[in-house]
Every structure is written in C-alpha cells, then in structure tokens.
Scaffold this motif. Structure first.
Motif, PDB file in Angstrom:
ATOM      1  N   PRO A 254       0.809  -1.227   0.000  1.00 19.15           N
ATOM      2  CA  PRO A 254       0.000   0.000   0.000  1.00 19.15           C
ATOM      3  C   PRO A 254       0.842   1.277   0.000  1.00 19.15           C
ATOM      4  CG  PRO A 254      -0.925  -1.605   1.517  1.00 19.15           C
ATOM      5  CD  PRO A 254       0.369  -2.184   1.039  1.00 19.15           C
ATOM      6  N   ALA A 255       1.987   1.256   0.674  1.00 14.22           N
ATOM      7  CA  ALA A 255       2.810   2.469   0.730  1.00 14.22           C
ATOM      8  C   ALA A 255       3.357   2.826  -0.655  1.00 14.22           C
ATOM      9  CB  ALA A 255       3.961   2.280   1.723  1.00 14.22           C
ATOM     10  N   VAL A 256       3.646   1.801  -1.441  1.00 16.79           N
ATOM     11  CA  VAL A 256       4.135   2.023  -2.805  1.00 16.79           C
ATOM     12  C   VAL A 256       3.025   2.657  -3.647  1.00 16.79           C
ATOM     13  CG1 VAL A 256       4.782   0.802  -4.933  1.00 16.79           C
ATOM     14  CG2 VAL A 256       5.896   0.222  -2.755  1.00 16.79           C
ATOM     15  N   LEU A 257       1.832   2.113  -3.520  1.00 16.86           N
ATOM     16  CA  LEU A 257       0.716   2.655  -4.288  1.00 16.86           C
ATOM     17  C   LEU A 257       0.429   4.098  -3.893  1.00 16.86           C
ATOM     18  CD1 LEU A 257      -2.320   1.093  -5.729  1.00 16.86           C
ATOM     19  CD2 LEU A 257      -2.767   2.946  -4.148  1.00 16.86           C
ATOM     20  N   ARG A 258       0.461   4.345  -2.599  1.00 14.14           N
ATOM     21  CA  ARG A 258       0.180   5.707  -2.123  1.00 14.14           C
ATOM     22  C   ARG A 258       1.197   6.710  -2.663  1.00 14.14           C
ATOM     23  NH1 ARG A 258      -2.228   8.475   2.437  1.00 14.14           N
ATOM     24  NH2 ARG A 258      -0.942  10.284   2.901  1.00 14.14           N
ATOM     25  N   ALA A 259       2.470   6.306  -2.654  1.00 13.15           N
ATOM     26  CA  ALA A 259       3.522   7.209  -3.149  1.00 13.15           C
ATOM     27  C   ALA A 259       3.350   7.452  -4.649  1.00 13.15           C
ATOM     28  CB  ALA A 259       4.895   6.610  -2.851  1.00 13.15           C
ATOM     29  N   ASP A 260       3.032   6.384  -5.395  1.00 19.94           N
ATOM     30  CA  ASP A 260       2.844   6.539  -6.845  1.00 19.94           C
ATOM     31  C   ASP A 260       1.633   7.409  -7.148  1.00 19.94           C
ATOM     32  OD1 ASP A 260       5.049   4.993  -7.448  1.00 19.94           O
ATOM     33  OD2 ASP A 260       3.899   3.138  -7.733  1.00 19.94           O
ATOM     34  N   LEU A 261       0.551   7.191  -6.403  1.00 21.04           N
ATOM     35  CA  LEU A 261      -0.674   7.965  -6.626  1.00 21.04           C
ATOM     36  C   LEU A 261      -0.442   9.437  -6.275  1.00 21.04           C
ATOM     37  CD1 LEU A 261      -3.703   8.165  -7.262  1.00 21.04           C
ATOM     38  CD2 LEU A 261      -4.170   7.512  -4.891  1.00 21.04           C
ATOM     39  N   ALA A 262       0.236   9.673  -5.152  1.00 16.68           N
ATOM     40  CA  ALA A 262       0.492  11.060  -4.726  1.00 16.68           C
ATOM     41  C   ALA A 262       1.374  11.770  -5.756  1.00 16.68           C
ATOM     42  CB  ALA A 262       1.159  11.072  -3.353  1.00 16.68           C
ATOM     43  N   ARG A 263       2.387  11.066  -6.245  1.00 16.75           N
ATOM     44  CA  ARG A 263       3.259  11.703  -7.246  1.00 16.75           C
ATOM     45  C   ARG A 263       2.472  11.955  -8.528  1.00 16.75           C
ATOM     46  NH1 ARG A 263       7.370   8.368  -7.342  1.00 16.75           N
ATOM     47  NH2 ARG A 263       6.575   7.273  -9.163  1.00 16.75           N
ATOM     48  N   PHE A 264       1.681  10.977  -8.936  1.00 18.37           N
ATOM     49  CA  PHE A 264       0.876  11.170 -10.148  1.00 18.37           C
ATOM     50  C   PHE A 264      -0.011  12.409 -10.015  1.00 18.37           C
ATOM     51  CE2 PHE A 264      -3.193  10.929 -12.251  1.00 18.37           C
ATOM     52  CZ  PHE A 264      -2.796  10.854 -13.570  1.00 18.37           C
ATOM     53  N   LEU A 265      -0.712  12.506  -8.890  1.00 22.63           N
ATOM     54  CA  LEU A 265      -1.671  13.610  -8.732  1.00 22.63           C
ATOM     55  C   LEU A 265      -0.967  14.963  -8.685  1.00 22.63           C
ATOM     56  CD1 LEU A 265      -4.158  12.026  -6.160  1.00 22.63           C
ATOM     57  CD2 LEU A 265      -4.639  12.572  -8.561  1.00 22.63           C
ATOM     58  N   SER A 266       0.177  15.013  -8.015  1.00 27.80           N
ATOM     59  CA  SER A 266       0.824  16.328  -7.935  1.00 27.80           C
ATOM     60  C   SER A 266       1.410  16.729  -9.278  1.00 27.80           C
ATOM     61  CB  SER A 266       1.852  16.396  -6.804  1.00 27.80           C
ATOM     62  OG  SER A 266       2.780  15.370  -6.949  1.00 27.80           O
ATOM     63  N   VAL A 267       1.932  15.763 -10.049  1.00 28.42           N
ATOM     64  CA  VAL A 267       2.468  16.112 -11.376  1.00 28.42           C
ATOM     65  C   VAL A 267       1.331  16.419 -12.343  1.00 28.42           C
ATOM     66  CG1 VAL A 267       3.790  15.253 -13.368  1.00 28.42           C
ATOM     67  CG2 VAL A 267       4.585  14.762 -11.033  1.00 28.42           C
ATOM     68  N   PHE A 268       0.325  15.569 -12.370  1.00 31.43           N
ATOM     69  CA  PHE A 268      -0.767  15.736 -13.335  1.00 31.43           C
ATOM     70  C   PHE A 268      -1.552  17.019 -13.059  1.00 31.43           C
ATOM     71  CE2 PHE A 268      -5.165  14.864 -14.796  1.00 31.43           C
ATOM     72  CZ  PHE A 268      -4.898  14.684 -16.143  1.00 31.43           C
ATOM     73  N   ARG A 269      -1.741  17.337 -11.775  1.00 34.64           N
ATOM     74  CA  ARG A 269      -2.512  18.531 -11.415  1.00 34.64           C
ATOM     75  C   ARG A 269      -1.638  19.768 -11.298  1.00 34.64           C
ATOM     76  NH1 ARG A 269      -4.444  18.535  -6.643  1.00 34.64           N
ATOM     77  NH2 ARG A 269      -6.352  19.699  -7.050  1.00 34.64           N
ATOM     78  N   SER A 270      -0.321  19.609 -11.537  1.00 32.26           N
ATOM     79  CA  SER A 270       0.631  20.721 -11.485  1.00 32.26           C
ATOM     80  C   SER A 270       0.530  21.519 -10.194  1.00 32.26           C
ATOM     81  CB  SER A 270       0.428  21.686 -12.662  1.00 32.26           C
ATOM     82  OG  SER A 270       0.367  20.989 -13.858  1.00 32.26           O
ATOM     83  N   GLY A 271       0.518  20.812  -9.076  1.00 35.48           N
ATOM     84  CA  GLY A 271       0.490  21.532  -7.809  1.00 35.48           C
ATOM     85  C   GLY A 271       0.542  20.543  -6.671  1.00 35.48           C
ATOM     86  N   PRO A 272       0.926  21.008  -5.502  1.00 34.84           N
ATOM     87  CA  PRO A 272       1.026  20.085  -4.376  1.00 34.84           C
ATOM     88  C   PRO A 272      -0.339  19.543  -3.972  1.00 34.84           C
ATOM     89  CG  PRO A 272       1.283  22.350  -3.634  1.00 34.84           C
ATOM     90  CD  PRO A 272       1.221  22.394  -5.117  1.00 34.84           C
ATOM     91  N   LEU A 273      -0.340  18.372  -3.408  1.00 32.08           N
ATOM     92  CA  LEU A 273      -1.568  17.808  -2.867  1.00 32.08           C
ATOM     93  C   LEU A 273      -1.940  18.554  -1.592  1.00 32.08           C
ATOM     94  CD1 LEU A 273      -0.884  14.038  -3.375  1.00 32.08           C
ATOM     95  CD2 LEU A 273      -2.907  15.262  -4.147  1.00 32.08           C
ATOM     96  N   PRO A 274      -3.197  18.463  -1.182  1.00 31.30           N
ATOM     97  CA  PRO A 274      -3.560  19.065   0.111  1.00 31.30           C
ATOM     98  C   PRO A 274      -2.585  18.591   1.195  1.00 31.30           C
ATOM     99  CG  PRO A 274      -5.516  18.275  -1.022  1.00 31.30           C
ATOM    100  CD  PRO A 274      -4.341  17.845  -1.852  1.00 31.30           C
ATOM    101  N   ARG A 275      -2.319  19.469   2.144  1.00 34.88           N
ATOM    102  CA  ARG A 275      -1.298  19.198   3.169  1.00 34.88           C
ATOM    103  C   ARG A 275      -1.515  17.878   3.904  1.00 34.88           C
ATOM    104  NH1 ARG A 275       2.487  22.473   5.586  1.00 34.88           N
ATOM    105  NH2 ARG A 275       2.172  21.416   7.570  1.00 34.88           N
ATOM    106  N   VAL A 276      -2.767  17.535   4.170  1.00 42.55           N
ATOM    107  CA  VAL A 276      -3.042  16.316   4.943  1.00 42.55           C
ATOM    108  C   VAL A 276      -2.463  15.057   4.280  1.00 42.55           C
ATOM    109  CG1 VAL A 276      -5.090  17.075   6.188  1.00 42.55           C
ATOM    110  CG2 VAL A 276      -5.319  16.163   3.871  1.00 42.55           C
ATOM    111  N   TRP A 277      -2.261  15.131   2.957  1.00 42.77           N
ATOM    112  CA  TRP A 277      -1.690  13.988   2.251  1.00 42.77           C
ATOM    113  C   TRP A 277      -0.206  13.792   2.576  1.00 42.77           C
ATOM    114  CZ3 TRP A 277      -2.672  10.351  -1.761  1.00 42.77           C
ATOM    115  CH2 TRP A 277      -4.009  10.242  -2.133  1.00 42.77           C
ATOM    116  N   GLN A 278       0.418  14.865   3.067  1.00 41.62           N
ATOM    117  CA  GLN A 278       1.875  14.803   3.187  1.00 41.62           C
ATOM    118  C   GLN A 278       2.354  14.245   4.513  1.00 41.62           C
ATOM    119  OE1 GLN A 278       2.664  18.837   2.045  1.00 41.62           O
ATOM    120  NE2 GLN A 278       1.561  18.421   0.150  1.00 41.62           N
ATOM    121  N   CYS A 279       1.436  14.014   5.485  1.00 48.81           N
ATOM    122  CA  CYS A 279       1.941  13.492   6.747  1.00 48.81           C
ATOM    123  C   CYS A 279       1.666  12.010   6.877  1.00 48.81           C
ATOM    124  CB  CYS A 279       1.366  14.251   7.927  1.00 48.81           C
ATOM    125  SG  CYS A 279      -0.233  14.966   7.658  1.00 48.81           S
TER     126      CYS A 279
END
Lengths: 279, 221
Positions: A254-279
């Motif tokens: 799951p940690a691998v999927l979460r990291a891949d999904l978070a990276r995908f969303l921040s690159v695709f959306r051209s901006g950081p994810l909401p802060r709660v995602w980062q902790c």
C-alpha cells in the motif's frame, strides 16, 4: 512486563442503537473572494474544515475515527456554476470488522457549468472481516472539470493482518449533460485474500486505485498522465476516450501505491496535494 | 438455437480476431506464459471479470428486448458502454457490437434489432447486441449466454495461441477445461439483474491500459 496484546477487533462491533449516521451536505458558490461554502450541514461525527485562507480546500474529518457495519456516511456536494473546490479527508478511512451488516458510504456531487471539483480522499482501509458498500454518483454539466481519485487498501498489510472474508461493493456513475459516460462496478465478496491472489484479478495486489479525470481537454492530457506515471513501481496505466481520462493502479505494498498515486496527482494537477496527504 | 452457431462463428463479420482484451500485454509481461496461466486468467474473467459482466449485460438486454421495454434497453446500452475500463476495451466492445448489428440487420433482420436502432442511436456493446438479436429470433437466454461465453473464451484462446505461449492442442484443452466455468457464469447471469454487475479484474483492466503503449502489437486491444 506483559506483552502488549493485540486489540480485539470483535470488540469494535457496536450495537445498532449507537451506530453512526454521518452527513455532510455542502454547497459551494463562486463569489467575489473566490469559491466559498454557502451552506453546510454536518452530522453524525463528520466535519468539513477549511484549513487554508486561499482557494477552497475542504478537509473531511470523521471524529469517530472509522466505520463499522451499519454505519452510514452520506456526502452531498453541490458546486454552483464556476465554483472550484478541492476535497480530501483528514486521514485514511478505516472500515472495521463487521458483525454482518455493511458500512455504507454514498457520495453524490452535482456540478454546475464550468465548475471544477477535485475529490481526493485518502485511502480507504478495509480491515479483515469488514464489509463496505459505496456509491459515488456525479451529475455534471458538459464543461465541468472533475478529478476523482479513490484508493483502497485490503487489510492492515503493515501489521501482517491475514485477510479473511469481507465485502467491497463499489459503484460509480458519472453523468455528463445527463448521459452516463463512466461507470465502475467493483465487487469483492467472500475470501478476499484468495480473490486478490488470482492472476487477472488482484495478481497479489493489496492496494488498488482509480483516477478519473473528466474535462473538455481530458483526452489531450493523456501524454501528461503517462509522463506523471514515469518511475512508478505500481502496476499502472492510463487511457483516454470520450472526453475522459482514466488511470488505474495496483500494488502489493500500500505504501508504494500511495507514493505513486500522490506523485501522479501532484504532477498531473501541477500543484502540491492538500497538506493532509503529506503526513 | 442454430442462429448462435452462425453469429458466434469466427466467420461472422465482427472482427473478433483483432482483439486480445489486454492479453497481448499479459503475454508480454509473462503474466500469461503457458497453458496453466492462460487458463487461470480466462477463468478469472469468467468468474469475476469482463466475462461475468458481459453475461449480466447480455441477459439484461435479452430481457428488455423480449419485453419490448425500450427504456430499459437504452439503460443497458448506456451502462455497457460506460463500464468499459479503457479506450481499447471500449473500442473492442463497441466495434464488434456495431458490426454485429449491421450484419444481423442485413442477413438476419428481426423486429427487436429494428426497435433497438429506433430507440438508441449510439454505439452498442457486443453483449447487448447479441442479447437483442437472440431475443428477436426467439433464441433462449440460457443457450445464448453459454454460447456467447464459450465464444469469448474461444476467441481469447485463439489470441493466446497466435501470441505464441501455447499451441493449438493446449488451446483446445483450455477451452474444454473452462466449459464448467462457462456454465457457471451463464447460470449466474441468467438469474441476475443489472444490480449484479461487478468485477474485480484489476490486473486485466490495467493490462488493457498498458497495451495502448506496447511497442509491437498484433492486436487492437
């Protein structure tokens, strides 16, 4: 000193009389100062918080800390014409072992002309023996930009939980201009570990995610989406058709999927994810 | 039931040979590499993947056509198109469905197919088209489901044979071995409603996504 005993998951099953019925009903409108929540109803231990001064970023909080069989959550979101909002959750939603009945989550969104909604909850963790029925319904105008990302983790993988019987029944319906353009129906019922081990089903995955992006320019963003998957360790791919773009992920960890999904969303959306995602 | 033998024959002009349903990628990655892995993959699609869903959609289309319920039929058409998990699977479902209807309207005309053309002007997914034609010609639902699922298996086995990891004889063994799974999926679908649509073929769906960027390809899906 006595060893720390594992919590008895059975004990988390609660009688029907105190089962939760959560409600979030929010309407967002475009104002002179950006998008604002014009009406908000919160009940049953759920809250919607707005941690940032700029932009409309809403964080859904379950003060009850999880769901069990018989609990309900109904989320209703309305974005008036031109409104722009990002919604996420404070933490992963944990679904505990059920005594038989299913926890139910319904998310309904109505999106007016030109609205932009990003629905980016953190993952849903299905504990062994849990039962979850989820319905996601979106009715959007033709020119809306919608980004949905949902991920599911099967069992508490990090603590080595053996995954037993369970139910995950998940249906999505996205209507654009009245017509059904995207539907997803996932159904896992019974011995989840055995099902997820099957080659064409889970292929050993314990976490899966789907991202759907519906927008006037969705198909032209396919190369961006593929580039945002570069270097991902999950089994994943992207496709675009009929004014939609869809990305799917599966991973054993799951940690691998979460990291891949978070990276995908921040690159695709051209901006950081909401802060709660980062902790 | 004789029309089924014609409609589901590889000679019927739907172009089934052009689609691998993501198997070309699964073979490329070694997820399908021999008779055992090919059989397991196809068994999964029948039990909890596209085979199961196609059968549920076929059954709903058959019933709606038999009852001349245009509203229900349009609902099945819409859902079958929206459920496709990728561009190539959408193409696979709708190109075959559209081609099937064209051939049936020309060579096997019936009121149910004309009625479908009158009430729905979009693409028609293959299982929906099959269900409507079968209802229109009075072909029983149970036989239609079994024949359609067996043809689905046969076509994908043929794709795996052409991709190399198994030979013709292995292919025939796999088809024979999957007959019981075909019967089970057909029996389930015969008693199903659209609420029973559901799958968990995450890897098969991802294979169809990955196939889009596969370097060298024999198949359109």
């Amino acid at each position: 000193m006595l060893g720390q005993s594992k919590p008895d998951v059975q004990a988390w099953a609660v009688p029907a009389s105190i089962r939760a019925r959560g409600v979030i009903d929010a309407r967002f409108a475009r104002t002179g100062r950006g998008t604002q929540a014009m009406a908000l109803r919160e009940a049953g231990g759920y809250r919607l918080k707005f941690p940032k001064a700029a932009g409309c970023e809403a964080v859904l909080i379950n003060t009850g800390g999880g769901m069990t069989g018989g609990d309900r959550l109904d989320v209703s979101l309305t974005l008036d014409a031109g409104a722009e909002a990002v919604l996420t959750t404070q933490s992963a939603e944990k679904v505990y072992r059920s005594d038989g009945s299913a926890a139910e989550i319904t998310v309904a969104a109505e999106l007016g002309a030109g609205a932009r909604l990003s629905w980016l909850p953190q993952e849903c963790i299905l504990f062994s023996g849990s039962r979850l029925r989820r319905r996601l319904r979106v009715a959007m105008a033709e020119d809306v930009t919608l980004t949905l990302a949902e991920s599911v983790v099967f069992g508490r993988v990090a603590s080595g939980e053996t995954l037993g019987e369970g139910l995950f029944d998940d249906r999505w319906e996205i209507r654009r201009g009245g017509g059904l353009v995207f539907a997803e129906a996932v159904r896992l019922d019974g011995p989840l570990a055995a099902t997820l081990a099957r080659p064409a089903l889970g292929g050993g995955a314990r976490a899966v995610a789907t991202v759907v992006h519906v927008a006037p320019d969705a198909e032209s963003r396919l190369e961006d989406a593929r580039a945002a998957l570069d270097g991902a360790s999950s089994d994943c791919g992207a496709s675009a058709w009929n004014g939609m773009l869809c990305v799917r992920f599966a991973a054993e960890a799951p940690a691998v999927l979460r990291a891949d999904l978070a990276r995908f969303l921040s690159v695709f959306r051209s901006g950081p994810l909401p802060r709660v995602w980062q902790c | 039931m004789l029309p089924l033998l014609v409609w589901l024959s590889p000679a019927f002009p739907v172009g089934a040979f052009a689609y691998s349903h993501g198997l070309e990628w699964a073979v490329e990655t070694g997820q399908v590499k021999d008779a055992a892995t090919a059989e397991a993959w196809l068994a999964d699609l029948l039990a909890l993947g596209s085979g199961r869903n196609d059968a549920v959609l076929l059954a709903a289309a058959w019933r709606a056509a038999a009852a001349t319920d245009d509203e229900a039929l349009c609902g099945v058409c819409e859902l079958a198109n929206a459920l496709q998990p990728s561009r190539e699977r959408h193409l696979e479902a709708t190109q075959q469905g559209n081609a099937f209807l064209l051939a049936v309207r020309t060579a096997w005309p019936c009121a149910a197919v004309d009625r479908l053309a009158a009430c729905w002007n979009g693409d028609v997914a293959y299982p929906v088209a099959l269900g409507v034609a079968a209802a229109g010609h009075g072909v029983p639902l149970g036989a239609t489901l079994e024949a359609a699922l067996l043809a689905f298996v046969g076509n994908l086995v043929s794709a795996v044979v052409r991709l190399g990891p198994i030979g013709q004889t292995d292919g025939q063994r796999i088809i024979a071995a999957l007959v019981s799974e075909v019967r089970r999926a057909a029996a389930f679908a015969e008693a199903s409603t659209l609420d029973d649509v559901g799958s968990a073929a995450f890897r098969s769906d991802i294979a169809s996504l990955r196939h889009e960027t596969q370097y060298s390809r024999l198949f359109r899906s």
